[in-house]
Scaffold this motif. Sequence first.
Motif, mmCIF file in Angstrom:
data_model
loop_
_atom_site.group_PDB
_atom_site.id
_atom_site.type_symbol
_atom_site.label_atom_id
_atom_site.label_comp_id
_atom_site.label_asym_id
_atom_site.label_seq_id
_atom_site.Cartn_x
_atom_site.Cartn_y
_atom_site.Cartn_z
ATOM 1 N N MET A 88 -7.944 -15.090 19.623
ATOM 2 C CA MET A 88 -7.324 -13.994 18.876
ATOM 3 C C MET A 88 -8.327 -12.855 18.746
ATOM 4 S SD MET A 88 -5.962 -13.963 14.943
ATOM 5 C CE MET A 88 -4.305 -14.535 15.064
ATOM 6 N N PHE A 89 -7.868 -11.649 19.008
ATOM 7 C CA PHE A 89 -8.688 -10.457 18.803
ATOM 8 C C PHE A 89 -8.234 -9.783 17.508
ATOM 9 C CE2 PHE A 89 -9.747 -9.207 23.516
ATOM 10 C CZ PHE A 89 -10.500 -10.356 23.645
ATOM 11 N N ILE A 90 -9.195 -9.392 16.692
ATOM 12 C CA ILE A 90 -8.865 -8.655 15.465
ATOM 13 C C ILE A 90 -9.589 -7.311 15.480
ATOM 14 C CG2 ILE A 90 -8.850 -8.679 12.944
ATOM 15 C CD1 ILE A 90 -8.930 -11.720 13.011
ATOM 16 N N GLY A 91 -8.813 -6.236 15.386
ATOM 17 C CA GLY A 91 -9.374 -4.891 15.295
ATOM 18 C C GLY A 91 -9.300 -4.378 13.868
ATOM 19 N N GLU A 92 -9.359 -3.052 13.739
ATOM 20 C CA GLU A 92 -9.433 -2.452 12.407
ATOM 21 C C GLU A 92 -8.027 -2.135 11.854
ATOM 22 O OE1 GLU A 92 -12.524 0.487 12.051
ATOM 23 O OE2 GLU A 92 -11.304 1.738 10.734
ATOM 24 N N ALA A 93 -7.401 -1.143 12.460
ATOM 25 C CA ALA A 93 -6.096 -0.678 11.972
ATOM 26 C C ALA A 93 -5.444 0.127 13.077
ATOM 27 C CB ALA A 93 -6.281 0.191 10.721
ATOM 28 N N PRO B 274 -3.860 4.052 8.669
ATOM 29 C CA PRO B 274 -4.375 4.859 7.565
ATOM 30 C C PRO B 274 -4.318 6.345 7.953
ATOM 31 C CG PRO B 274 -5.944 3.143 8.238
ATOM 32 C CD PRO B 274 -4.906 3.261 9.315
ATOM 33 N N PRO B 275 -3.923 7.222 7.025
ATOM 34 C CA PRO B 275 -3.833 8.645 7.343
ATOM 35 C C PRO B 275 -5.157 9.162 7.899
ATOM 36 C CG PRO B 275 -3.045 8.203 5.109
ATOM 37 C CD PRO B 275 -3.594 6.914 5.640
ATOM 38 N N GLU B 276 -5.097 10.001 8.916
ATOM 39 C CA GLU B 276 -6.290 10.569 9.569
ATOM 40 C C GLU B 276 -7.210 9.472 10.118
ATOM 41 O OE1 GLU B 276 -6.061 13.782 9.786
ATOM 42 O OE2 GLU B 276 -4.434 13.876 8.303
ATOM 43 N N ASN B 277 -6.668 8.291 10.318
ATOM 44 C CA ASN B 277 -7.470 7.167 10.837
ATOM 45 C C ASN B 277 -8.690 6.850 9.972
ATOM 46 O OD1 ASN B 277 -5.679 7.145 12.956
ATOM 47 N ND2 ASN B 277 -7.011 8.392 14.264
ATOM 48 N N ARG B 278 -8.577 7.109 8.678
ATOM 49 C CA ARG B 278 -9.714 6.766 7.817
ATOM 50 C C ARG B 278 -9.908 5.251 7.808
ATOM 51 N NH1 ARG B 278 -7.413 4.372 3.832
ATOM 52 N NH2 ARG B 278 -5.587 5.174 2.734
ATOM 53 N N THR B 279 -11.110 4.857 7.385
ATOM 54 C CA THR B 279 -11.428 3.425 7.301
ATOM 55 C C THR B 279 -10.512 2.762 6.263
ATOM 56 O OG1 THR B 279 -13.704 3.981 7.818
ATOM 57 C CG2 THR B 279 -13.330 1.813 6.862
ATOM 58 N N PRO B 280 -10.029 1.564 6.558
ATOM 59 C CA PRO B 280 -9.205 0.867 5.560
ATOM 60 C C PRO B 280 -9.937 0.701 4.228
ATOM 61 C CG PRO B 280 -9.063 -0.255 7.677
ATOM 62 C CD PRO B 280 -10.110 0.823 7.830
ATOM 63 N N LEU B 281 -9.221 0.910 3.132
ATOM 64 C CA LEU B 281 -9.796 0.696 1.807
ATOM 65 C C LEU B 281 -9.805 -0.807 1.506
ATOM 66 C CD1 LEU B 281 -7.791 3.504 -0.070
ATOM 67 C CD2 LEU B 281 -10.161 3.621 0.796
ATOM 68 N N PRO B 282 -10.739 -1.249 0.663
ATOM 69 C CA PRO B 282 -10.775 -2.680 0.329
ATOM 70 C C PRO B 282 -9.442 -3.211 -0.205
ATOM 71 C CG PRO B 282 -12.760 -1.580 -0.477
ATOM 72 C CD PRO B 282 -11.864 -0.499 0.059
ATOM 73 N N ASP B 283 -8.757 -2.416 -1.027
ATOM 74 C CA ASP B 283 -7.463 -2.856 -1.561
ATOM 75 C C ASP B 283 -6.427 -3.025 -0.456
ATOM 76 O OD1 ASP B 283 -8.225 -2.994 -4.109
ATOM 77 O OD2 ASP B 283 -7.090 -1.246 -4.833
ATOM 78 N N GLU B 284 -6.489 -2.127 0.534
ATOM 79 C CA GLU B 284 -5.535 -2.206 1.641
ATOM 80 C C GLU B 284 -5.790 -3.476 2.462
ATOM 81 O OE1 GLU B 284 -5.023 2.649 2.099
ATOM 82 O OE2 GLU B 284 -6.412 1.574 3.422
ATOM 83 N N CYS C 63 0.881 -1.173 0.000
ATOM 84 C CA CYS C 63 0.000 0.000 0.000
ATOM 85 C C CYS C 63 0.919 1.224 0.000
ATOM 86 C CB CYS C 63 -0.892 0.026 1.235
ATOM 87 S SG CYS C 63 -1.859 -1.489 1.442
ATOM 88 N N THR C 64 1.077 1.818 -1.166
ATOM 89 C CA THR C 64 2.076 2.880 -1.327
ATOM 90 C C THR C 64 1.857 4.005 -0.320
ATOM 91 O OG1 THR C 64 1.877 2.351 -3.653
ATOM 92 C CG2 THR C 64 3.193 4.280 -3.107
ATOM 93 N N GLU C 65 0.591 4.440 -0.199
ATOM 94 C CA GLU C 65 0.312 5.572 0.684
ATOM 95 C C GLU C 65 0.610 5.220 2.149
ATOM 96 O OE1 GLU C 65 -3.805 6.594 1.197
ATOM 97 O OE2 GLU C 65 -3.340 8.675 1.715
ATOM 98 N N LEU C 66 0.190 4.040 2.568
ATOM 99 C CA LEU C 66 0.389 3.658 3.969
ATOM 100 C C LEU C 66 1.874 3.462 4.284
ATOM 101 C CD1 LEU C 66 -2.566 1.171 4.650
ATOM 102 C CD2 LEU C 66 -2.545 3.670 4.576
ATOM 103 N N ASP D 136 0.746 3.511 15.926
ATOM 104 C CA ASP D 136 1.768 3.829 14.922
ATOM 105 C C ASP D 136 3.057 4.277 15.618
ATOM 106 O OD1 ASP D 136 2.577 4.428 12.148
ATOM 107 O OD2 ASP D 136 2.436 6.536 12.761
ATOM 108 N N LYS D 137 2.896 5.006 16.717
ATOM 109 C CA LYS D 137 4.050 5.499 17.474
ATOM 110 C C LYS D 137 4.729 4.361 18.233
ATOM 111 C CE LYS D 137 2.840 9.788 18.740
ATOM 112 N NZ LYS D 137 2.013 10.575 19.652
ATOM 113 N N GLN D 138 3.908 3.490 18.850
ATOM 114 C CA GLN D 138 4.478 2.476 19.758
ATOM 115 C C GLN D 138 4.712 1.114 19.096
ATOM 116 O OE1 GLN D 138 2.742 2.344 23.747
ATOM 117 N NE2 GLN D 138 1.761 4.314 23.364
ATOM 118 N N GLY D 139 4.101 0.902 17.932
ATOM 119 C CA GLY D 139 4.315 -0.369 17.233
ATOM 120 C C GLY D 139 3.539 -1.543 17.801
ATOM 121 N N GLU D 140 2.524 -1.233 18.624
ATOM 122 C CA GLU D 140 1.722 -2.305 19.237
ATOM 123 C C GLU D 140 0.240 -1.981 19.063
ATOM 124 O OE1 GLU D 140 3.044 -3.576 23.139
ATOM 125 O OE2 GLU D 140 0.986 -4.113 23.701
ATOM 126 N N PRO D 141 -0.586 -3.007 18.764
ATOM 127 C CA PRO D 141 -2.013 -2.726 18.577
ATOM 128 C C PRO D 141 -2.706 -2.371 19.897
ATOM 129 C CG PRO D 141 -1.535 -5.040 18.052
ATOM 130 C CD PRO D 141 -0.262 -4.421 18.519
#
Length: 250
Positions: A99-104, A148-158, A77-80, A110-115
């Motif tokens: 297993m827990f799965i969140g969004e992004a 994702p920039p500005e915490n936008r919703t992940p795109l389908p391609d992403e 994902c070039t932008e990400l 992004d700062k700490q490297g942990e979900p």
Amino acid sequence: MPPRQPRRAAVQTLESWQAAGVSHIRPKRGTEKSAPPAAESTPVAAPPLPVVAPAPPADRQAALCQLAEVVSRCTRCTELARTRKQTVFGVGNPHAKVMFIGEAPGADEDKQGEPFVGRAGQLLNRIIVACGWQREEIYICNILRCRPPENRTPLPDEAANCREYLDGQINIIQPEYIVCWGSCAAQNLLGTTESIGKMRQRWFTYANARVLCTYHPSYLLRNPDAKKPVWDDMLLLLKEMGLKPPKLAT
Ligand code: URA
Ligand code: URA
């Protein structure tokens, strides 16, 4: 001399599959015999690439490290890839039952490297404790490994680009239960457009796991009334696992 790039990309892909314990690739849909669905579960037609390993790798921690290393160099994902501080692979017990799965990842992740280390993560931690668990016991990751920039919703391609890594983590850990937090996780994992409100309180199957979907902790921060239904979903999970929530001091 042929160009080197395609070969390197192919080798990286194979490395990441190998790290994920992938030993065979599911044939194209329609050519396979489908496994009978588990009783009272809603079977989900898996998208073409979840490749379900027959057995997890012997050293799950090593396999996760190897896959995380591949992910850290990902530029699908070039932008990400351009805007992230770092990738956020996942955290927790390589032998987790759940297993827990969140969004992004968000800004804190992004700062700490942990979900789930920001405000939503703190609420998630309280839910984990209320269930009688410690955060380290379970495995936590997201649909996307980059913010994702500005915490936008992940795109389908992403989500599609990152799917191989998610499936890799599922193959390595082989959780018995997966909780999808929010509609992004639920819809992407299960390949559906059903609303999260309609998906909760039901069992789905994915790979070898039973899957439960519930509201996202960020949604709970904005809509405290949704805490009760989320707790009902956690009680359904605990009951299925033969567990009872602990009595917590108030
Ligand atoms: N929200 C998510 O979905 N995942 C995180 O890791 C943090 C916030
Ligand atoms: N919408 C979402 O995307 N997630 C929730 O958890 C609730 C509503």
